[in-house]
Design a protein around this motif. Structure first.
Motif, PDB file in Angstrom:
ATOM      1  N   GLN A   1      53.119  24.682  36.521  1.00 55.22           N
ATOM      2  CA  GLN A   1      52.063  23.670  36.576  1.00 55.22           C
ATOM      3  C   GLN A   1      51.627  23.423  38.017  1.00 55.22           C
ATOM      4  O   GLN A   1      50.436  23.274  38.298  1.00 55.22           O
ATOM      5  N   HIS A   2      52.566  23.400  38.941  1.00 54.88           N
ATOM      6  CA  HIS A   2      52.228  23.256  40.362  1.00 54.88           C
ATOM      7  C   HIS A   2      51.328  24.412  40.817  1.00 54.88           C
ATOM      8  O   HIS A   2      50.366  24.202  41.569  1.00 54.88           O
ATOM      9  N   LEU A   3      51.658  25.622  40.363  1.00 53.79           N
ATOM     10  CA  LEU A   3      50.868  26.787  40.752  1.00 53.79           C
ATOM     11  C   LEU A   3      49.462  26.736  40.161  1.00 53.79           C
ATOM     12  O   LEU A   3      48.501  27.179  40.803  1.00 53.79           O
ATOM     13  N   LYS A   4      49.335  26.205  38.951  1.00 57.29           N
ATOM     14  CA  LYS A   4      48.013  26.062  38.348  1.00 57.29           C
ATOM     15  C   LYS A   4      47.137  25.137  39.194  1.00 57.29           C
ATOM     16  O   LYS A   4      45.960  25.418  39.440  1.00 57.29           O
ATOM     17  N   TYR A   5      47.699  24.007  39.613  1.00 57.66           N
ATOM     18  CA  TYR A   5      46.961  23.106  40.493  1.00 57.66           C
ATOM     19  C   TYR A   5      46.616  23.804  41.807  1.00 57.66           C
ATOM     20  O   TYR A   5      45.520  23.642  42.353  1.00 57.66           O
ATOM     21  N   LEU A   6      47.557  24.586  42.312  1.00 60.05           N
ATOM     22  CA  LEU A   6      47.397  25.250  43.603  1.00 60.05           C
ATOM     23  C   LEU A   6      46.216  26.216  43.596  1.00 60.05           C
ATOM     24  O   LEU A   6      45.344  26.176  44.478  1.00 60.05           O
ATOM     25  N   ILE A   7      46.144  27.080  42.576  1.00 58.64           N
ATOM     26  CA  ILE A   7      45.060  28.067  42.526  1.00 58.64           C
ATOM     27  C   ILE A   7      43.742  27.396  42.172  1.00 58.64           C
ATOM     28  O   ILE A   7      42.679  27.793  42.678  1.00 58.64           O
ATOM     29  N   ARG A   8      43.781  26.367  41.340  1.00 55.24           N
ATOM     30  CA  ARG A   8      42.545  25.665  40.987  1.00 55.24           C
ATOM     31  C   ARG A   8      41.934  25.008  42.232  1.00 55.24           C
ATOM     32  O   ARG A   8      40.711  25.092  42.464  1.00 55.24           O
ATOM     33  N   ALA A   9      42.780  24.370  43.049  1.00 57.81           N
ATOM     34  CA  ALA A   9      42.288  23.738  44.271  1.00 57.81           C
ATOM     35  C   ALA A   9      41.720  24.779  45.230  1.00 57.81           C
ATOM     36  O   ALA A   9      40.673  24.555  45.855  1.00 57.81           O
ATOM     37  N   TRP A  10      42.384  25.923  45.342  1.00 55.23           N
ATOM     38  CA  TRP A  10      41.894  26.983  46.234  1.00 55.23           C
ATOM     39  C   TRP A  10      40.543  27.509  45.779  1.00 55.23           C
ATOM     40  O   TRP A  10      39.624  27.671  46.582  1.00 55.23           O
ATOM     41  N   LEU A  11      40.404  27.780  44.493  1.00 49.73           N
ATOM     42  CA  LEU A  11      39.147  28.320  43.967  1.00 49.73           C
ATOM     43  C   LEU A  11      38.008  27.317  44.127  1.00 49.73           C
ATOM     44  O   LEU A  11      36.890  27.683  44.506  1.00 49.73           O
ATOM     45  N   GLU A  12      38.289  26.047  43.839  1.00 48.20           N
ATOM     46  CA  GLU A  12      37.243  25.030  44.000  1.00 48.20           C
ATOM     47  C   GLU A  12      36.852  24.866  45.467  1.00 48.20           C
ATOM     48  O   GLU A  12      35.677  24.767  45.806  1.00 48.20           O
ATOM     49  N   TRP A  13      37.861  24.816  46.327  1.00 53.58           N
ATOM     50  CA  TRP A  13      37.588  24.598  47.749  1.00 53.58           C
ATOM     51  C   TRP A  13      36.793  25.760  48.352  1.00 53.58           C
ATOM     52  O   TRP A  13      35.819  25.536  49.069  1.00 53.58           O
ATOM     53  N   THR A  14      37.182  26.989  48.061  1.00 52.70           N
ATOM     54  CA  THR A  14      36.479  28.139  48.635  1.00 52.70           C
ATOM     55  C   THR A  14      35.039  28.215  48.137  1.00 52.70           C
ATOM     56  O   THR A  14      34.139  28.600  48.892  1.00 52.70           O
ATOM     57  N   GLN A  15      34.808  27.839  46.891  1.00 50.50           N
ATOM     58  CA  GLN A  15      33.435  27.880  46.396  1.00 50.50           C
ATOM     59  C   GLN A  15      32.589  26.771  47.022  1.00 50.50           C
ATOM     60  O   GLN A  15      31.415  26.985  47.334  1.00 50.50           O
TER      61      GLN A  15
ATOM     62  N   LEU B   1      46.379  38.987  40.277  1.00 48.45           N
ATOM     63  CA  LEU B   1      45.357  39.813  39.637  1.00 48.45           C
ATOM     64  C   LEU B   1      45.883  40.379  38.323  1.00 48.45           C
ATOM     65  O   LEU B   1      45.146  40.438  37.323  1.00 48.45           O
ATOM     66  N   LEU B   2      47.136  40.783  38.293  1.00 50.13           N
ATOM     67  CA  LEU B   2      47.725  41.304  37.055  1.00 50.13           C
ATOM     68  C   LEU B   2      47.791  40.209  35.991  1.00 50.13           C
ATOM     69  O   LEU B   2      47.547  40.472  34.803  1.00 50.13           O
ATOM     70  N   GLY B   3      48.096  38.988  36.388  1.00 55.52           N
ATOM     71  CA  GLY B   3      48.098  37.885  35.435  1.00 55.52           C
ATOM     72  C   GLY B   3      46.725  37.657  34.838  1.00 55.52           C
ATOM     73  O   GLY B   3      46.589  37.372  33.642  1.00 55.52           O
ATOM     74  N   TRP B   4      45.673  37.802  35.661  1.00 52.19           N
ATOM     75  CA  TRP B   4      44.304  37.688  35.148  1.00 52.19           C
ATOM     76  C   TRP B   4      44.043  38.761  34.103  1.00 52.19           C
ATOM     77  O   TRP B   4      43.429  38.495  33.061  1.00 52.19           O
ATOM     78  N   TRP B   5      44.475  39.996  34.359  1.00 51.82           N
ATOM     79  CA  TRP B   5      44.180  41.090  33.425  1.00 51.82           C
ATOM     80  C   TRP B   5      44.793  40.819  32.052  1.00 51.82           C
ATOM     81  O   TRP B   5      44.160  41.046  31.026  1.00 51.82           O
TER      82      TRP B   5
ATOM     83  N   GLN C   1      37.129  34.547  34.908  1.00 52.25           N
ATOM     84  CA  GLN C   1      37.727  33.250  34.637  1.00 52.25           C
ATOM     85  C   GLN C   1      39.230  33.358  34.853  1.00 52.25           C
ATOM     86  O   GLN C   1      39.882  34.272  34.356  1.00 52.25           O
ATOM     87  N   PHE C   2      39.785  32.429  35.621  1.00 54.15           N
ATOM     88  CA  PHE C   2      41.227  32.420  35.848  1.00 54.15           C
ATOM     89  C   PHE C   2      41.706  30.975  35.826  1.00 54.15           C
ATOM     90  O   PHE C   2      41.209  30.139  36.563  1.00 54.15           O
ATOM     91  N   GLU C   3      42.663  30.706  34.961  1.00 55.88           N
ATOM     92  CA  GLU C   3      43.158  29.344  34.765  1.00 55.88           C
ATOM     93  C   GLU C   3      41.997  28.375  34.523  1.00 55.88           C
ATOM     94  O   GLU C   3      41.938  27.281  35.084  1.00 55.88           O
ATOM     95  N   ASP C   4      41.049  28.815  33.674  1.00 56.22           N
ATOM     96  CA  ASP C   4      39.905  28.006  33.256  1.00 56.22           C
ATOM     97  C   ASP C   4      38.985  27.634  34.407  1.00 56.22           C
ATOM     98  O   ASP C   4      38.335  26.575  34.396  1.00 56.22           O
ATOM     99  N   TYR C   5      38.930  28.507  35.424  1.00 60.12           N
ATOM    100  CA  TYR C   5      38.012  28.228  36.523  1.00 60.12           C
ATOM    101  C   TYR C   5      37.423  29.537  37.033  1.00 60.12           C
ATOM    102  O   TYR C   5      38.013  30.610  36.890  1.00 60.12           O
ATOM    103  N   GLN C   6      36.260  29.414  37.673  1.00 61.29           N
ATOM    104  CA  GLN C   6      35.552  30.575  38.187  1.00 61.29           C
ATOM    105  C   GLN C   6      36.341  31.232  39.317  1.00 61.29           C
ATOM    106  O   GLN C   6      36.756  30.574  40.270  1.00 61.29           O
ATOM    107  N   ALA C   7      36.539  32.546  39.201  1.00 63.21           N
ATOM    108  CA  ALA C   7      37.240  33.314  40.229  1.00 63.21           C
ATOM    109  C   ALA C   7      36.534  34.657  40.397  1.00 63.21           C
ATOM    110  O   ALA C   7      35.526  34.936  39.719  1.00 63.21           O
TER     111      ALA C   7
END
Length: 349
Positions: free
Chosen positions: A110-124, A137-141, A257-263
């Motif tokens: 759950q911590h990692l989900k927040y971590l990647i979501r924050a990164w994706l939102e911030w970079t966009q 990337l393998l997890g996305w596939w 889409q990765f963890e329900d967010y644009q990637a």
């Protein structure tokens, strides 16, 4: 009398602070970094201080000459390790500065989900180009989610983007409030000051930057890709960990889409994954204590999937066999070879 004077000199010399021989710029680094406030950006003076320190360390710092005053050859270490992790099993996936305790697998995910979501939102929001890499990337596939056994995340950027991160956003903290549970977290963007050395000179600084969860120490590894040999290997980009790609394998990036967010993922993601993990990464349906379940589109722990019991056979040997009455998810069949091939074709389209 002469002996007493020499003894006194030795005693005084041993009491001198170990920082006395260091360039003042070394002592200023921590002060400058500690001035970075949440949401603030590093000033040009801050960046110059660190840049000057790095330059001094390489040319005049300890071990720069490679020889001691006695003329003996000494080990050269021009790049001391920048990022540090706590010791112990699993410690390599936590930033030592913010490490509190080892987090259990379910909570860690759950911590990692927040971590990647924050990164994706911030970079966009900052219009910064980045894409998923390695195990992320393998997890996305497989399921567009973080692999349940992963304890950190990986993204890549171009050298130009890495330069922008270092010069504009380095050592800034960003607060993020998440909708589910009103969770609020602070994340630090920390770019390794040795990012400018684009070729692998040591194994101490293979990671160019980190996006760190300050509440747990968990992080995303950020690595830059550079064309290090444009004359002999034009179009080949590499990171310090010796992962090489042709630019046509990376660009144009594919939206995903990765963890329900644009990637974004590399254009030839299949080739990239096969180069790193071989083709079995697309067909291996059991890993560690997990098994892939196509009906659920996720990985499930084997102990939850196939309950077994210990029985004694007629010959006296004991064996764990599947219980007669299927319980839970063990009735879901394993994916067939055709199902795996169809999945691979779908992602190629």
């Amino acid at each position: 009398m002469r002996l007493a004077e020499c003894t006194l000199c030795i005693l005084l010399a041993t009491q001198v602070s170990v920082t006395a021989g260091l360039d003042p710029r070394v002592l200023d680094v921590d002060k400058e970094k500690s001035r970075a406030k949440p949401g603030s950006r590093m000033t040009s003076r801050d960046r110059d201080t660190i840049h000057n320190w790095v330059s001094w360390y390489a040319s005049e710092g300890p071990g720069a000459s490679g020889k001691s005053k006695l003329g003996l050859r000494q080990p050269i270490n021009r790049e001391p390790k920048y990022f540090h992790e706590p010791s112990g099993p699993g410690g390599g996936h936590y930033d030592k500065r913010y490490f509190r305790r080892f987090i259990e697998e379910k909570q860690r995910n759950q911590h990692l989900k927040y971590l990647i979501r924050a990164w994706l939102e911030w970079t966009q929001k900052q219009n910064i180009e980045t894409w998923l890499a390695h195990g992320t990337l393998l997890g996305w596939w497989w399921s567009s989610e973080i692999l349940p056994w992963d304890s950190d995340l990986d993204v890549q950027v171009s050298e130009a983007t890495l330069k922008n991160l270092a010069e504009t956003y380095n050592m800034t903290t960003w607060s993020w409030a998440f909708e589910d549970g009103n969770v609020k977290k602070d994340y630090l963007l920390d770019i390794n000051p040795y990012w400018t050395d684009r070729q692998r000179s040591s194994t101490s600084n293979l990671i160019d930057g980190r996006w760190v969860d300050k509440s747990s120490g968990l992080f995303i590894d950020i690595t830059g890709l550079s064309e290090t040999h444009p004359d002999s290997r034009p179009g080949i980009v590499t990171c310090k960990n010796m992962h090489r790609y042709h630019v046509n394998e990376i660009y144009p990036l594919r939206p995903a889409q990765f963890e329900d967010y644009q990637a974004y993922v590399p254009y030839a993601f299949d080739k990239v994954l096969i180069q790193e993990y071989r083709s079995k990464a697309f067909t291996l349906t059991e890993y560690d204590k997990y098994q892939w379940q196509p009906a659920l589109n996720t990985w499930v722990k084997k102990e939850n999937l196939q309950p077994r019991k210990l029985v004694t056979l007629r010959n006296g040997k004991k064996m764990k066999i599947k219980e007669d009455e299927p319980r839970g998810l063990e009735a879901v069949p394993k994916p067939t070879l055709m199902q795996n091939l169809q999945r691979l074709v779908r992602y190629w389209q």
